[in-house]
Write an enzyme that holds these catalytic residues in place. Structure first.
Site, mmCIF file in Angstrom:
data_model
loop_
_atom_site.group_PDB
_atom_site.id
_atom_site.type_symbol
_atom_site.label_atom_id
_atom_site.label_comp_id
_atom_site.label_asym_id
_atom_site.label_seq_id
_atom_site.Cartn_x
_atom_site.Cartn_y
_atom_site.Cartn_z
ATOM 1 N N ALA A 79 3.211 -3.758 102.398
ATOM 2 C CA ALA A 79 3.431 -5.090 101.817
ATOM 3 C C ALA A 79 4.838 -5.634 102.047
ATOM 4 O O ALA A 79 5.014 -6.704 102.640
ATOM 5 C CB ALA A 79 3.105 -5.052 100.329
ATOM 6 N N GLU A 119 6.379 2.500 111.613
ATOM 7 C CA GLU A 119 5.473 2.958 110.552
ATOM 8 C C GLU A 119 4.969 4.348 110.939
ATOM 9 O O GLU A 119 4.413 4.535 112.015
ATOM 10 C CB GLU A 119 4.299 1.972 110.430
ATOM 11 C CG GLU A 119 3.095 2.473 109.648
ATOM 12 C CD GLU A 119 3.407 2.861 108.209
ATOM 13 O OE1 GLU A 119 4.102 2.079 107.524
ATOM 14 O OE2 GLU A 119 2.971 3.960 107.788
ATOM 15 N N CYS A 144 -3.808 -0.382 96.005
ATOM 16 C CA CYS A 144 -4.425 -0.611 94.695
ATOM 17 C C CYS A 144 -5.939 -0.705 94.809
ATOM 18 O O CYS A 144 -6.654 -0.580 93.821
ATOM 19 C CB CYS A 144 -3.913 -1.895 94.059
ATOM 20 S SG CYS A 144 -2.374 -2.502 94.721
ATOM 21 N N VAL A 174 10.764 7.139 110.966
ATOM 22 C CA VAL A 174 12.222 7.070 110.966
ATOM 23 C C VAL A 174 12.737 8.320 110.269
ATOM 24 O O VAL A 174 12.328 8.627 109.142
ATOM 25 C CB VAL A 174 12.719 5.786 110.274
ATOM 26 C CG1 VAL A 174 14.250 5.811 110.133
ATOM 27 C CG2 VAL A 174 12.294 4.560 111.075
ATOM 28 N N ARG A 178 0.834 -15.682 65.570
ATOM 29 C CA ARG A 178 0.932 -16.126 64.172
ATOM 30 C C ARG A 178 1.265 -14.956 63.258
ATOM 31 O O ARG A 178 2.112 -15.062 62.371
ATOM 32 C CB ARG A 178 -0.388 -16.752 63.715
ATOM 33 C CG ARG A 178 -0.564 -18.191 64.134
ATOM 34 C CD ARG A 178 -1.957 -18.683 63.815
ATOM 35 N NE ARG A 178 -2.274 -18.584 62.395
ATOM 36 C CZ ARG A 178 -3.461 -18.898 61.877
ATOM 37 N NH1 ARG A 178 -4.430 -19.333 62.664
ATOM 38 N NH2 ARG A 178 -3.678 -18.789 60.588
#
Lengths: 455, 455
Positions: B13, B37, B47, B84, B448
């Site tokens: 992402a 990657e 997810c 990496v 409330r």
């Protein structure tokens, strides 16, 4: 010390909330509470009537949140079938008349709550009072429609007015197996939305088999030899009808207040201060469908008949009469509704309202889904957003979609209340999990696009 | 002028959002973009894995938002299977190694995005690497669980950890027809909620037939003669298992960053400024599951692995590298989840978090329904609210209910962001219609009660 006396006119949401809240804070020795209600019911959900008529709610009793007997058991002197016919402001008294044609009487008050609600708009056309033409405001109206539906040969319904009540009643008639025509004089139904969003509602309704006729006002209700409705005459021809439902909205019921010289606004609603006290009148309070409310986005007064405001007003009034302090700051114009599985929501200002308020704006319209695209049941949703030019302040949101669309407008309602910009909204930490939202919630997608338009 | 060179570590992402957003603003002649990657997939929804395993989502492809090929077609040099192994901050270069054991190489960068994500927590107990024990982090993990489910005689699943992944995987195993035991070392499952709210989740799960064992840590994974898992040993005895799912959450994958001397926080995540730049390091950016985020309510840094934050970070980083200006102000700790038809949501602080932040608070717990009580499908919902003593500022909301419960937390998320008090919240103009809400929305009922407790 003699008890102070509170008189309440109207036993629905505002009146009974005010009475109950005042009673919780002050006992009968300190505050006498008398409520006059011209009808037979208390504290009922008028918003629920379409679902009773549709058959989804079992009966009128289910719509009554608290009965007269329950209120009385809490020390409230509740008098049904008793109409207030005059408010004597200077004399601190109201005049009542029994609904059964009985006697009149004057009753003094120290505190007065005006909660007279609203009356349905009835177009002044011939035949409007014919048998087979129904309003949808009181439980009595609901009973009448249900009796009308039981008649032989009732197959075609015409709903006059394409607002919230109109579209909800169109669904109810459809569920009752009738063929349904919806008439609206505007460009599209749901005129609380911009026409581009109203068009989405129209298409969805047409997909359900509802005939939607726009740009057409009801000119007359035509009756048959038996005197009952047989058609509605419009600008574009006659629409056959065995049953006509009026869904043209409501106006404040403020004849009493007007006659008493109390201040009314342009929309005919009572004007109050932040504590829901009638402007300039110590000890006289008003709330619910008979008052005008401040729109926090436009800065203008509006008449919005909605149970949630009415309940809040009642709470504020009851707290203030009870010796506490409470205010109603205003509204942002949130409303949600549905027609079968199509959900409709709006908050803030639509384009014409923004223009009328002197605001200049950009718009953004986006398509998204209610859940992650890959999750079962992900349903399409269109979100339109208005943001102020320059400042980027959120001005309004409109949503049309399926399951999971409508209540997303609450994010906008809070953001509007807080005066957020659409740029700020792009960073909102909204709930994300695949069954509940795409990774970018549709409201955030719209905010991103609107923020881009502002820049 | 030679093009500037952007190197991105991690193609999920944050990394791919950053790359895409930078590319939208700067062409290949101006900015060269290389993404490394180590895995085989890009831009996938971790997810969504539980719903793939449960069978509700058809396949891994559905979870991939954008493929490597799509990214490449947009002018991004994407290298899969390339890990990496070192960041040379002073030398402005990274070292890579091919995943297939191939060669190593150095690559210079002008701008670097660290989007290395997170790694699942694996308890250091014996047998944890045995066949039949699965994580739920990558698409490869998902494939492995699905293969495990296809084996003969797989009837009993033990899920270790009762957080979001744990409860979602418990549902998935149930849907796959297994008998399910959920182990949690805490007082109740869902430790992001207070125990009184976690208890509601526990009871609901037990009602679905899930065995919930709390106060019990996994001490060892026991294997049978074939070397595969046969049980999980806990403080309270052995739990037979044909399949074990690890749902203990994740920790930031920051070994590279640590070795490079970049600043890490107490939770092990990279520390960034508001623009998502690694603190003190011009041209080095980080976001997503490998960073710590500011909690706007507590004022403290936190590690929260959530796709929605990762996407926002990527957008901010890409805009900044692209020459625009964007920031990520922080989070309020919103999370939503579900187990079958039970919805779970929280935002802001729970009691122990409020105490840890030095905040004193009142609490309110209310029961309400998702729709008007009389409307079909109205489902019960419990809302807990925390408000600061004195100021009345909203500090947190927790919700457990059925359909329509979870996304109501968004109202709290916006109110927390805006710093609203619970008293202000009582007047919020939230959407009301019988199919969508009681006349007082459950969140307003809680506000409330909380406002009353503050007074």
């Amino acid at each position: 010390m003699a008890a102070e006396r509170l008189v309440v006119i109207g036993a629905d949401a505002t009146g009974m909330s005010a009475a109950s809240q005042a009673r919780r804070r002050r006992g009968p020795d300190d505050l006498e509470i008398v409520v006059f209600e011209r009808g037979r019911h208390t504290s009922y959900s008028a918003c629920g009537i379409p679902y009773w008529i549709s058959g989804q709610v079992s009966g009128a009793d289910a719509l009554v949140a608290r009965t007269a007997q329950e209120h009385r058991s809490r020390g409230i002197d509740l008098r049904l079938g008793t109409e207030v016919t005059e408010i004597d402001v200077a004399g601190r008294r109201v005049r009542t008349r029994d609904a059964d044609g009985g006697g009149e009487a004057w009753h003094r008050f120290d505190q007065l709550v005006i909660a007279t609600g609203a009356v349905p708009v009835r177009p002044p056309v011939s035949g409007i009072d014919a048998p087979g033409v129904y309003g949808v405001q009181t439980l009595g109206d609901g009973e009448a429609v249900l009796r009308g539906l039981e008649r032989d040969g009732v197959r075609r319904a015409v709903v006059v007015g394409g607002g919230y009540i109109g579209v909800e009643m169109a669904e109810a008639m459809l569920r009752r197996g009738l063929s349904v025509t919806l008439l609206d004089r505007g460009e599209q139904p749901m005129s609380t939305l911009d026409p581009d969003m109203g068009l989405l509602v129209r298409k969805a309704m047409e997909g359900m088999g509802i005939e939607v006729v726009t740009g057409a006002e009801a000119r007359a209700v035509l009756t048959g030899p038996d005197g009952r409705v047989r058609a509605v005459a419009t600008d574009t021809g006659e629409r056959p009808a065995d049953l006509v439902v009026l869904g043209l909205g409501v106006r404040p019921d403020t004849e009493l207040a007007r006659a008493a010289g109390l201040p009314l606004g342009d929309a005919g609603g009572l004007l109050t201060d932040r504590a829901q006290r009638v402007r300039g009148h110590e000890g006289i309070w008003a709330g619910g469908d008979c008052v005008e409310v401040l729109n926090l986005v436009s800065g203008a007064l509006q008449h919005i008949a909605l149970g949630t405001h009415a309940n809040k007003h009642g709470l504020v009034i009851g707290a203030n009469i009870g010796g506490d302090y409470a205010t109603f700051p205003g509204v942002v114009g949130t409303a949600v509704s549905k027609v079968c599985d199509v959900e409709i929501a709006r908050s803030g200002l639509k384009e014409s309202q923004a223009r009328a308020a002197g605001l200049r704006y950009v718009t953004a319209v986006v398509e998204s889904t209610s859940r992650a695209g890959y999750y079962p049941g992900a349903a399409p949703m269109t979100v339109k957003m208005l943001a102020e030019r320059g400042s980027g302040r959120l001005l309004g949101v409109q949503i049309v979609g399926r399951e999971g669309a409508a209540k997303r407008v609450d994010v906008a309602a809070v953001a509007l209340t807080a005066g957020m910009t659409v740029e700020q909204m792009t960073a909102l930490d909204l709930g994300y999990a695949p069954p509940f939202s795409p990774v970018w919630d549709p409201v955030l997608v719209a905010a991103r696009k609107a923020a881009g338009a502002v820049r």
